[in-house]
Design a protein around this motif. Sequence first.
Motif, PDB file in Angstrom:
ATOM      1  N   VAL A 245      22.664  60.779 116.949  1.00 46.22           N
ATOM      2  CA  VAL A 245      22.231  59.379 116.878  1.00 46.22           C
ATOM      3  C   VAL A 245      20.825  59.257 117.455  1.00 46.22           C
ATOM      4  CG1 VAL A 245      22.595  57.081 117.867  1.00 46.22           C
ATOM      5  CG2 VAL A 245      24.522  58.312 116.869  1.00 46.22           C
ATOM      6  N   PHE A 246      20.606  59.852 118.642  1.00 45.10           N
ATOM      7  CA  PHE A 246      19.276  59.812 119.244  1.00 45.10           C
ATOM      8  C   PHE A 246      18.230  60.375 118.282  1.00 45.10           C
ATOM      9  CE2 PHE A 246      21.209  60.659 123.756  1.00 45.10           C
ATOM     10  CZ  PHE A 246      21.859  59.442 123.711  1.00 45.10           C
ATOM     11  N   THR A 247      18.530  61.528 117.726  1.00 49.34           N
ATOM     12  CA  THR A 247      17.598  62.194 116.817  1.00 49.34           C
ATOM     13  C   THR A 247      17.163  61.264 115.699  1.00 49.34           C
ATOM     14  OG1 THR A 247      18.528  64.391 117.269  1.00 49.34           O
ATOM     15  CG2 THR A 247      17.396  64.092 115.158  1.00 49.34           C
ATOM     16  N   HIS A 248      18.114  60.569 115.122  1.00 51.51           N
ATOM     17  CA  HIS A 248      17.787  59.751 113.952  1.00 51.51           C
ATOM     18  C   HIS A 248      17.039  58.478 114.318  1.00 51.51           C
ATOM     19  CE1 HIS A 248      19.534  61.943 110.526  1.00 51.51           C
ATOM     20  NE2 HIS A 248      20.267  62.507 111.478  1.00 51.51           N
ATOM     21  N   PHE A 249      17.339  57.867 115.467  1.00 51.14           N
ATOM     22  CA  PHE A 249      16.499  56.699 115.735  1.00 51.14           C
ATOM     23  C   PHE A 249      15.132  57.104 116.272  1.00 51.14           C
ATOM     24  CE2 PHE A 249      19.077  56.122 119.792  1.00 51.14           C
ATOM     25  CZ  PHE A 249      18.046  56.081 120.725  1.00 51.14           C
ATOM     26  N   TYR A 250      14.992  58.303 116.847  1.00 52.77           N
ATOM     27  CA  TYR A 250      13.644  58.801 117.152  1.00 52.77           C
ATOM     28  C   TYR A 250      12.836  58.953 115.860  1.00 52.77           C
ATOM     29  CZ  TYR A 250      15.542  60.345 121.730  1.00 52.77           C
ATOM     30  OH  TYR A 250      16.134  60.427 122.967  1.00 52.77           O
ATOM     31  N   ARG A 326      32.558  73.693 117.357  1.00 52.29           N
ATOM     32  CA  ARG A 326      31.902  72.677 118.164  1.00 52.29           C
ATOM     33  C   ARG A 326      30.619  73.218 118.779  1.00 52.29           C
ATOM     34  NH1 ARG A 326      29.588  71.121 123.125  1.00 52.29           N
ATOM     35  NH2 ARG A 326      30.097  68.948 123.534  1.00 52.29           N
ATOM     36  N   GLY A 327      30.673  74.441 119.326  1.00 52.16           N
ATOM     37  CA  GLY A 327      29.520  75.028 119.982  1.00 52.16           C
ATOM     38  C   GLY A 327      28.367  75.281 119.032  1.00 52.16           C
ATOM     39  N   GLU A 328      28.665  75.802 117.851  1.00 48.41           N
ATOM     40  CA  GLU A 328      27.604  76.075 116.882  1.00 48.41           C
ATOM     41  C   GLU A 328      26.965  74.780 116.397  1.00 48.41           C
ATOM     42  OE1 GLU A 328      29.207  78.532 113.814  1.00 48.41           O
ATOM     43  OE2 GLU A 328      29.416  80.297 115.114  1.00 48.41           O
ATOM     44  N   PHE A 329      27.776  73.739 116.235  1.00 51.37           N
ATOM     45  CA  PHE A 329      27.224  72.451 115.829  1.00 51.37           C
ATOM     46  C   PHE A 329      26.328  71.880 116.927  1.00 51.37           C
ATOM     47  CE2 PHE A 329      27.955  67.705 115.303  1.00 51.37           C
ATOM     48  CZ  PHE A 329      27.026  67.570 114.271  1.00 51.37           C
ATOM     49  N   GLU A 330      26.745  71.984 118.163  1.00 53.12           N
ATOM     50  CA  GLU A 330      25.924  71.491 119.277  1.00 53.12           C
ATOM     51  C   GLU A 330      24.583  72.212 119.328  1.00 53.12           C
ATOM     52  OE1 GLU A 330      24.180  70.060 122.761  1.00 53.12           O
ATOM     53  OE2 GLU A 330      25.643  69.164 121.404  1.00 53.12           O
ATOM     54  N   VAL A 331      24.558  73.506 119.049  1.00 57.96           N
ATOM     55  CA  VAL A 331      23.297  74.248 119.031  1.00 57.96           C
ATOM     56  C   VAL A 331      22.367  73.695 117.957  1.00 57.96           C
ATOM     57  CG1 VAL A 331      22.242  76.487 118.506  1.00 57.96           C
ATOM     58  CG2 VAL A 331      24.213  76.365 120.036  1.00 57.96           C
ATOM     59  N   ARG A 332      22.911  73.436 116.778  1.00 60.95           N
ATOM     60  CA  ARG A 332      22.090  72.871 115.694  1.00 60.95           C
ATOM     61  C   ARG A 332      21.561  71.484 116.065  1.00 60.95           C
ATOM     62  NH1 ARG A 332      19.985  75.381 111.483  1.00 60.95           N
ATOM     63  NH2 ARG A 332      20.776  73.955 109.882  1.00 60.95           N
ATOM     64  N   VAL A 333      22.412  70.681 116.682  1.00 57.57           N
ATOM     65  CA  VAL A 333      21.984  69.347 117.115  1.00 57.57           C
ATOM     66  C   VAL A 333      20.892  69.465 118.175  1.00 57.57           C
ATOM     67  CG1 VAL A 333      22.712  67.235 118.293  1.00 57.57           C
ATOM     68  CG2 VAL A 333      24.171  68.233 116.529  1.00 57.57           C
ATOM     69  N   ALA A 334      21.066  70.381 119.117  1.00 59.76           N
ATOM     70  CA  ALA A 334      20.053  70.576 120.153  1.00 59.76           C
ATOM     71  C   ALA A 334      18.708  70.947 119.544  1.00 59.76           C
ATOM     72  CB  ALA A 334      20.513  71.671 121.124  1.00 59.76           C
ATOM     73  N   ALA A 335      18.740  71.807 118.533  1.00 59.24           N
ATOM     74  CA  ALA A 335      17.501  72.246 117.895  1.00 59.24           C
ATOM     75  C   ALA A 335      16.788  71.088 117.207  1.00 59.24           C
ATOM     76  CB  ALA A 335      17.801  73.352 116.885  1.00 59.24           C
ATOM     77  N   ARG A 339      13.069  69.109 118.084  1.00 52.77           N
ATOM     78  CA  ARG A 339      11.984  68.921 117.132  1.00 52.77           C
ATOM     79  C   ARG A 339      11.688  67.433 116.906  1.00 52.77           C
ATOM     80  NH1 ARG A 339      11.259  73.534 117.767  1.00 52.77           N
ATOM     81  NH2 ARG A 339       9.766  72.446 119.076  1.00 52.77           N
ATOM     82  N   ALA A 340      12.744  66.614 116.838  1.00 49.19           N
ATOM     83  CA  ALA A 340      12.550  65.182 116.612  1.00 49.19           C
ATOM     84  C   ALA A 340      11.801  64.555 117.785  1.00 49.19           C
ATOM     85  CB  ALA A 340      13.898  64.496 116.411  1.00 49.19           C
ATOM     86  N   THR A 341      12.133  64.964 118.994  1.00 48.06           N
ATOM     87  CA  THR A 341      11.448  64.447 120.173  1.00 48.06           C
ATOM     88  C   THR A 341       9.958  64.730 120.093  1.00 48.06           C
ATOM     89  OG1 THR A 341      13.402  64.710 121.579  1.00 48.06           O
ATOM     90  CG2 THR A 341      11.266  64.664 122.686  1.00 48.06           C
ATOM     91  N   GLU A 342       9.622  65.957 119.735  1.00 47.50           N
ATOM     92  CA  GLU A 342       8.215  66.348 119.697  1.00 47.50           C
ATOM     93  C   GLU A 342       7.454  65.640 118.592  1.00 47.50           C
ATOM     94  OE1 GLU A 342       8.421  70.560 119.436  1.00 47.50           O
ATOM     95  OE2 GLU A 342       9.105  70.815 121.508  1.00 47.50           O
ATOM     96  N   VAL A 343       8.018  65.575 117.387  1.00 51.33           N
ATOM     97  CA  VAL A 343       7.294  64.949 116.278  1.00 51.33           C
ATOM     98  C   VAL A 343       7.174  63.446 116.489  1.00 51.33           C
ATOM     99  CG1 VAL A 343       9.234  64.483 114.692  1.00 51.33           C
ATOM    100  CG2 VAL A 343       6.971  65.027 113.774  1.00 51.33           C
ATOM    101  N   ALA A 344       8.193  62.831 117.090  1.00 50.49           N
ATOM    102  CA  ALA A 344       8.127  61.391 117.318  1.00 50.49           C
ATOM    103  C   ALA A 344       7.076  61.047 118.370  1.00 50.49           C
ATOM    104  CB  ALA A 344       9.495  60.866 117.738  1.00 50.49           C
ATOM    105  N   LEU A 345       7.050  61.798 119.465  1.00 46.19           N
ATOM    106  CA  LEU A 345       6.040  61.544 120.491  1.00 46.19           C
ATOM    107  C   LEU A 345       4.631  61.776 119.953  1.00 46.19           C
ATOM    108  CD1 LEU A 345       7.749  63.134 123.621  1.00 46.19           C
ATOM    109  CD2 LEU A 345       7.129  60.730 123.353  1.00 46.19           C
ATOM    110  N   GLU A 346       4.449  62.855 119.211  1.00 49.71           N
ATOM    111  CA  GLU A 346       3.124  63.129 118.656  1.00 49.71           C
ATOM    112  C   GLU A 346       2.696  62.029 117.695  1.00 49.71           C
ATOM    113  OE1 GLU A 346       0.616  66.509 116.129  1.00 49.71           O
ATOM    114  OE2 GLU A 346       2.807  66.662 116.282  1.00 49.71           O
ATOM    115  N   THR A 347       3.585  61.613 116.824  1.00 50.49           N
ATOM    116  CA  THR A 347       3.244  60.588 115.849  1.00 50.49           C
ATOM    117  C   THR A 347       2.878  59.277 116.531  1.00 50.49           C
ATOM    118  OG1 THR A 347       4.733  61.563 114.208  1.00 50.49           O
ATOM    119  CG2 THR A 347       4.109  59.260 113.874  1.00 50.49           C
TER     120      THR A 347
END
Length: 405
Positions: A245-250, A326-335, A339-347
């Motif tokens: 959810v965080f990723t998508h609203f970022y 669950r663990g593999e999905f969490e890793v993908r979400v973390a990744a 990336r979303a945090t970085e691109v959103a802040l830069e933009t």
Amino acid sequence: MTTIAPIEWTNRPTPGSPQEWIDRAAEVSAVLAADAAARDRAGTTPYAEVALLKDSGLVTLLGPAEHGGGGQDWPTAYRVIREVAKADGSIGQLLGYHYLWNWAARLVGTREQWEQVEAEAARQRWFFGGAVNPRDKDVVVQEDGDDLVFTGRKSFSTGSKVSDVTVLEGVFEGTEDHVFAIVPSDSDGLTFHDDWDNIGQRLTESGSVTLDGVRTPWASAAGYVDKTFQPRVYNTLNVPTIQLVFTHFYLGIAAGALETANTYTRAKSRPWLHGGYDSAVDEPYVIDAYGDLTAKLWAVEAFADQVAQEGQPLHDEPDSVTEQDRGEFEVRVAAVKARATEVALETAQRIFEVTGARSTASPEGLDRFWRNIRTHTLHDPVAYKRREVGRFVLTGELPQPTWYS
């Protein structure tokens, strides 16, 4: 004084397909965009904004169709969150948290509990808030006959005054056992302090809350049968679900920043007087910046959509979810969150390079995009998300389920 322009929804057909729901979200976003900067400055309780989410039907998106819900899946919900957040990051966050807390009954509760909650929520168009800040551990739950009594305080309670129901979380006195319950937001003893005063996400109603003997029936304790909790791996999927959810609203805020800057550049930006160009849109540095930011944003949006699709089978078959799944999905979400945090802040920061000095005027409100992103991306350190990915890649170690991983 700010207003939300009314739209007549009742005589229009309910969206049926995922794209129709995304289109409905785009309509809502357009309404919110009309005075987003003014509403951000005013910082008033978003009653009208939540009424818009209800009237449009977006609050029922994940609810069962047989009870008036949209019957949609999480990938669609994430796209809807992103669309709304383009116009207003606060309302995108509120909607995303609402979806998570509405789904919390299914994540934690028994089938009988979540079927009852989801049916009633869809019929009544409940809006959910949550007093579940894991950094505060002072909410104690006591047993009093057929009731549970919650007492304590939470520093944050997103959705507070605009919610119909609130998800509570506490620990049974003298144990390590957590309990979740959904209570009416006007319950006796539940006091929202209206003290959210941060630089960004100003309309999320995320202030502190006091629980002074809030009572709820034992039967509302999510996942408890005969006063004993029934654990499943699926219970722990709340963290990757809310992190996505965080990723998508970022990403929605970043897209909104880029679209708003684009409009400003076309209409108001002046070319540099020594650059030799008659229009700002012809300046090579401006063109390059928009190309760079757009390419980065598109790449992370595609990644986020892919991760959302990967997670849906876990929601479709909750009793089959393994620790490995669950663990593999969490890793993908973390990744993707990293990336979303970085691109959103830069933009949100670099849009000023392509709009010019006059775009910093307060009425333009371009600063709200950076303030919103910067505020919420501090929720939990992104370095720890990268660490989850790195450990998995190097050693195969899965993240241990916590409140943040």
